[in-house]
Design a protein around this motif. Structure first.
Motif, PDB file in Angstrom:
ATOM      1  N   UNK A  33       0.775  -1.232   0.000  1.00 48.14           N
ATOM      2  CA  UNK A  33       0.000   0.000   0.000  1.00 48.14           C
ATOM      3  C   UNK A  33       0.805   1.281   0.000  1.00 48.14           C
ATOM      4  N   UNK A  34       2.020   1.273  -0.440  1.00 48.10           N
ATOM      5  CA  UNK A  34       2.809   2.487  -0.523  1.00 48.10           C
ATOM      6  C   UNK A  34       2.572   3.121  -1.881  1.00 48.10           C
ATOM      7  N   UNK A  35       1.607   4.026  -1.944  1.00 45.33           N
ATOM      8  CA  UNK A  35       1.274   4.674  -3.199  1.00 45.33           C
ATOM      9  C   UNK A  35       0.646   6.035  -2.937  1.00 45.33           C
ATOM     10  N   UNK A  36       0.493   6.847  -3.961  1.00 45.36           N
ATOM     11  CA  UNK A  36      -0.069   8.187  -3.763  1.00 45.36           C
ATOM     12  C   UNK A  36      -1.485   8.146  -3.189  1.00 45.36           C
ATOM     13  N   UNK A  37      -1.923   9.285  -2.733  1.00 46.09           N
ATOM     14  CA  UNK A  37      -3.240   9.425  -2.134  1.00 46.09           C
ATOM     15  C   UNK A  37      -4.314   8.867  -3.052  1.00 46.09           C
ATOM     16  N   UNK A  38      -5.109   7.931  -2.530  1.00 47.16           N
ATOM     17  CA  UNK A  38      -6.181   7.319  -3.309  1.00 47.16           C
ATOM     18  C   UNK A  38      -7.544   7.856  -2.876  1.00 47.16           C
ATOM     19  N   UNK A  39      -7.554   9.012  -2.246  1.00 46.09           N
ATOM     20  CA  UNK A  39      -8.792   9.576  -1.740  1.00 46.09           C
ATOM     21  C   UNK A  39      -9.776   9.821  -2.876  1.00 46.09           C
ATOM     22  N   UNK A  40     -11.002   9.407  -2.642  1.00 45.37           N
ATOM     23  CA  UNK A  40     -12.059   9.641  -3.622  1.00 45.37           C
ATOM     24  C   UNK A  40     -12.614  11.053  -3.483  1.00 45.37           C
ATOM     25  N   UNK A  41     -12.301  11.692  -2.363  1.00 46.49           N
ATOM     26  CA  UNK A  41     -12.815  13.036  -2.122  1.00 46.49           C
ATOM     27  C   UNK A  41     -11.801  14.074  -2.584  1.00 46.49           C
ATOM     28  N   UNK A  42     -12.219  14.901  -3.502  1.00 46.12           N
ATOM     29  CA  UNK A  42     -11.347  15.963  -3.990  1.00 46.12           C
ATOM     30  C   UNK A  42     -12.085  17.287  -3.909  1.00 46.12           C
ATOM     31  N   UNK A  43     -11.344  18.377  -4.005  1.00 46.35           N
ATOM     32  CA  UNK A  43     -11.927  19.706  -3.984  1.00 46.35           C
ATOM     33  C   UNK A  43     -10.992  20.661  -4.702  1.00 46.35           C
ATOM     34  N   UNK A  44     -11.501  21.826  -5.020  1.00 47.70           N
ATOM     35  CA  UNK A  44     -10.691  22.866  -5.656  1.00 47.70           C
ATOM     36  C   UNK A  44      -9.862  23.537  -4.564  1.00 47.70           C
ATOM     37  N   UNK A  45      -8.562  23.314  -4.570  1.00 46.73           N
ATOM     38  CA  UNK A  45      -7.721  23.804  -3.476  1.00 46.73           C
ATOM     39  C   UNK A  45      -7.642  25.322  -3.412  1.00 46.73           C
ATOM     40  N   UNK A  46      -8.043  26.025  -4.458  1.00 44.96           N
ATOM     41  CA  UNK A  46      -8.027  27.483  -4.414  1.00 44.96           C
ATOM     42  C   UNK A  46      -9.286  28.047  -3.741  1.00 44.96           C
ATOM     43  N   UNK A  47     -10.292  27.181  -3.539  1.00 47.73           N
ATOM     44  CA  UNK A  47     -11.542  27.621  -2.912  1.00 47.73           C
ATOM     45  C   UNK A  47     -11.915  26.698  -1.750  1.00 47.73           C
ATOM     46  N   UNK A  48     -10.947  26.305  -0.958  1.00 47.27           N
ATOM     47  CA  UNK A  48     -11.150  25.336   0.121  1.00 47.27           C
ATOM     48  C   UNK A  48     -12.255  25.758   1.074  1.00 47.27           C
TER      49      UNK A  48
END
Length: 166
Positions: A33-48
């Motif tokens: 399990x050593x891999x990049x973030x597999x989060x299904x939740x994303x957002x626009x980081x400029x409008x957190x």
């Protein structure tokens, strides 16, 4: 072309070492399990701040979930919002965090709480805070010139402890 027997041995040894290295790397990266973030939740980081739950950072008591409290954090240029956190002893807590700019770390010293915060992704970690005291939160990913000054604290308090000054 004639190869000496020792050259053949070294070629076999070198090739076998390379194959073994690639197998070990593959097992470590994919099986463990050593891999990049597999989060299904994303957002626009400029409008957190426009997205739930980041529109209201802080500690929130929750009902009807598998945890008692949610700690919503936003990391940005050398600070955490909120700056200080207070939690009751033995509470099951879900940390929900993201960042507005670059990759930051979120590590609570002396515990197993450790997350990498990436722009555009939710990072979540659920744990039970079972030891009273004050814990230092540090950014463990180099994030710029003010990185050394990026810290905060969590205070775990025992509501049942008697005040020794009475």
């Amino acid at each position: 072309m004639h190869l000496h027997k020792y050259e053949k041995w070294w070629l076999v040894f070198g090739s076998a070492t390379l194959v073994a290295f690639l197998i070990i790397l593959g097992v470590g990266a994919f099986h463990n399990g050593t891999h990049p973030n597999q989060s299904k939740k994303t957002l626009d980081y400029e409008r957190v701040e426009e997205f739930e739950p980041f529109d209201n950072p802080g500690v929130h008591k929750v009902e009807g979930k598998k945890w008692d409290y949610e700690v919503v954090l936003i990391a940005s240029a050398f600070n955490y919002n909120p700056g200080a956190i207070e939690l009751p002893l033995n509470a099951k807590v879900k940390f929900i965090a993201t960042t507005k700019d670059v990759i930051h770390g979120f590590q609570v010293a002396g515990t197993n709480i450790n997350m990498m915060l990436e722009p555009g992704y939710y990072s979540e970690y659920t744990t039970v805070v079972n030891k009273a005291g004050e814990y230092l939160i540090v950014c463990n990913e180099f994030c710029g010139t003010g990185h050394a000054f990026m810290y905060s604290s969590i205070k775990v308090v025992d509501a049942n402890a008697t005040d020794s000054s009475n």
